[in-house]
Design a protein around this motif. Sequence first.
Motif, PDB file in Angstrom:
ATOM      1  N   ILE B 112       4.213   6.780  -2.225  1.00 52.63           N
ATOM      2  CA  ILE B 112       3.098   7.714  -2.014  1.00 52.63           C
ATOM      3  C   ILE B 112       3.106   8.261  -0.593  1.00 52.63           C
ATOM      4  O   ILE B 112       3.018   9.442  -0.374  1.00 52.63           O
ATOM      5  CB  ILE B 112       1.744   7.056  -2.362  1.00 52.63           C
ATOM      6  CG1 ILE B 112       1.670   6.811  -3.881  1.00 52.63           C
ATOM      7  CG2 ILE B 112       0.583   7.945  -1.916  1.00 52.63           C
ATOM      8  CD1 ILE B 112       0.408   6.159  -4.358  1.00 52.63           C
ATOM      9  N   ARG B 113       3.229   7.373   0.377  1.00 50.83           N
ATOM     10  CA  ARG B 113       3.328   7.810   1.774  1.00 50.83           C
ATOM     11  C   ARG B 113       4.239   6.852   2.533  1.00 50.83           C
ATOM     12  O   ARG B 113       4.626   5.811   2.016  1.00 50.83           O
ATOM     13  CB  ARG B 113       1.947   7.930   2.412  1.00 50.83           C
ATOM     14  CG  ARG B 113       1.139   6.650   2.377  1.00 50.83           C
ATOM     15  CD  ARG B 113       0.015   6.700   3.371  1.00 50.83           C
ATOM     16  NE  ARG B 113      -1.107   7.537   2.962  1.00 50.83           N
ATOM     17  CZ  ARG B 113      -1.650   8.471   3.732  1.00 50.83           C
ATOM     18  NH1 ARG B 113      -1.134   8.709   4.925  1.00 50.83           N
ATOM     19  NH2 ARG B 113      -2.688   9.153   3.335  1.00 50.83           N
ATOM     20  N   ASP B 114       4.569   7.227   3.756  1.00 49.76           N
ATOM     21  CA  ASP B 114       5.471   6.384   4.536  1.00 49.76           C
ATOM     22  C   ASP B 114       4.806   5.080   4.965  1.00 49.76           C
ATOM     23  O   ASP B 114       5.453   4.062   5.108  1.00 49.76           O
ATOM     24  CB  ASP B 114       5.961   7.146   5.774  1.00 49.76           C
ATOM     25  CG  ASP B 114       6.990   8.196   5.394  1.00 49.76           C
ATOM     26  OD1 ASP B 114       7.718   7.950   4.419  1.00 49.76           O
ATOM     27  OD2 ASP B 114       7.042   9.249   6.054  1.00 49.76           O
ATOM     28  N   ALA B 115       3.487   5.137   5.131  1.00 51.60           N
ATOM     29  CA  ALA B 115       2.768   3.942   5.596  1.00 51.60           C
ATOM     30  C   ALA B 115       2.383   3.036   4.430  1.00 51.60           C
ATOM     31  O   ALA B 115       2.583   3.384   3.274  1.00 51.60           O
ATOM     32  CB  ALA B 115       1.530   4.378   6.357  1.00 51.60           C
ATOM     33  N   TYR B 116       1.812   1.906   4.758  1.00 51.37           N
ATOM     34  CA  TYR B 116       1.386   0.950   3.731  1.00 51.37           C
ATOM     35  C   TYR B 116       0.167   1.500   2.984  1.00 51.37           C
ATOM     36  O   TYR B 116      -0.764   2.031   3.587  1.00 51.37           O
ATOM     37  CB  TYR B 116       1.042  -0.395   4.388  1.00 51.37           C
ATOM     38  CG  TYR B 116       0.445  -1.392   3.445  1.00 51.37           C
ATOM     39  CD1 TYR B 116       1.239  -1.977   2.446  1.00 51.37           C
ATOM     40  CD2 TYR B 116      -0.896  -1.735   3.510  1.00 51.37           C
ATOM     41  CE1 TYR B 116       0.691  -2.891   1.559  1.00 51.37           C
ATOM     42  CE2 TYR B 116      -1.450  -2.645   2.626  1.00 51.37           C
ATOM     43  CZ  TYR B 116      -0.648  -3.220   1.658  1.00 51.37           C
ATOM     44  OH  TYR B 116      -1.193  -4.106   0.774  1.00 51.37           O
ATOM     45  N   VAL B 117       0.193   1.359   1.668  1.00 53.64           N
ATOM     46  CA  VAL B 117      -0.928   1.831   0.856  1.00 53.64           C
ATOM     47  C   VAL B 117      -1.672   0.622   0.299  1.00 53.64           C
ATOM     48  O   VAL B 117      -1.090  -0.200  -0.414  1.00 53.64           O
ATOM     49  CB  VAL B 117      -0.430   2.750  -0.281  1.00 53.64           C
ATOM     50  CG1 VAL B 117      -1.565   3.086  -1.228  1.00 53.64           C
ATOM     51  CG2 VAL B 117       0.179   4.008   0.283  1.00 53.64           C
TER      52      VAL B 117
END
Lengths: 274, 192
Positions: B112-117
């Motif tokens: 979904i995104r590069d960071a932690y979700v």
Amino acid sequence: MDKPEKFIIDGIRLDGRKPDELRPMKIEVGVLNRADGSCYLEFGKNKVLAAVYGPREVHPRHMQKPTTAVVRFKYNMASFSVEERKRPGPDRRSIEVSKVSREAVEPMIFTEYFPKSAIDIFVEVLQADAGTRTAGINAASVALADASIPMRGLVSSCAVGKVDGELVLDLMKDEDNYGEADVPVAMTPDGEITLLQMDGNLTKEELKKAVEMATEGCKQIYKLQRDALIERYKKDLEEHKEEVELVEIIAESEETSIESTIDNTDESGGLNDE
Amino acid sequence: MINEDLVEQGFALPGELIGTNEEFTKGEQTFDEGGNIYASVMGCVELHKQSRIISVKPVINPLNYIQNQDIVIGRVTAIRNSVVLVEITHIKGKGERKIINLGQAAIHVSNIRDAYVDNISRELCPFDIVKAKVIDVESMRLTTAGKELGVMKAFCSKCRQQLHKNGVKLVCKSCGNKETRKISVNYGTGII
């Protein structure tokens, strides 16, 4: 027109053709913007328009097949296509023509590549002058190629008939109305027959000869279909080239405009200094 | 993209002979019959030098297939534990022709995104219009990691009105509800 006394005089037919001569054919590819593939075809006085859509979702859903695509062919005659106004809508004849035409083109399409989808072919007859089903099949086959639908080959089709006891290629209206037999044939470039019908009577030998004549006719038609498709490709290439050139021109003009703006600032800068 | 390994071999129409079984391996848009290889669509014949694969590239009205690295537009249909299901409707730059290999696509939490979700529902919600990139056509996996990718249009979970971008958050103008999404830089612009 009443029945003429003789159809062939000194080996020349009513419209000036030889017994084994086709009517002139004109094929234009990609004439409809909203269709996936399309073709306009004139075959003597016949004028037909073919459109291909798909592979697309099947509606109604129960028609869809889990392993192959369904090919739907709709042949329709415009109410103004014949001398006496034709009652619009499907009738016994056009339903039959749709069925046999579908069976003429379907074996050439790789339907197994597109399960659960439909390939729709529409053929509208704008002007009819005998042999509209053959014209429709020719147009449909070119339109399918235009739509880039995988096929084993193009189908070509023409009719052979019998007038004054002699076999003639590609009947025109009067020959069809007052002739003794009409045999529409559709075949692949390899000579495999996908449509063979007979209206009237022919002997065994005559039918054999008729199929031979139709084979020759189909070969000529195949060449025309091929040329039309190549023409379409060339036109597409040119359009593409123009597009590329246009993009280049725009890019260039942008560059020059940037340069000119730079020049202007320099000049204004120079003026300010003074 | 110019592939130097490909050699153009001219132009072919459906059903035209382009080679034989012994010299080439049949590639895309070709078929094999009786040891001969034929073109199945109208297009340019291409030959791959090393693998000897002969294929035909359609030139006009090519069929619309989803391929790896394509940018697609779709609607979120459902949210599961670790995946978001998307219904694809359009491929960027591919025109309006029906997509053939259309099926349910999925975005995994990790994509979904590069960071932690932590919570998926803070990133994507059902009915959101998303722009995503295809990373695997076989299993139809998409990703929204990237500035350009993400939600293009979202709706308020309380009143179903369109949400408007306000900084990094989305605000509903009719009920004042604030929501968060993994939004694309093109949110609300309609730019694909």
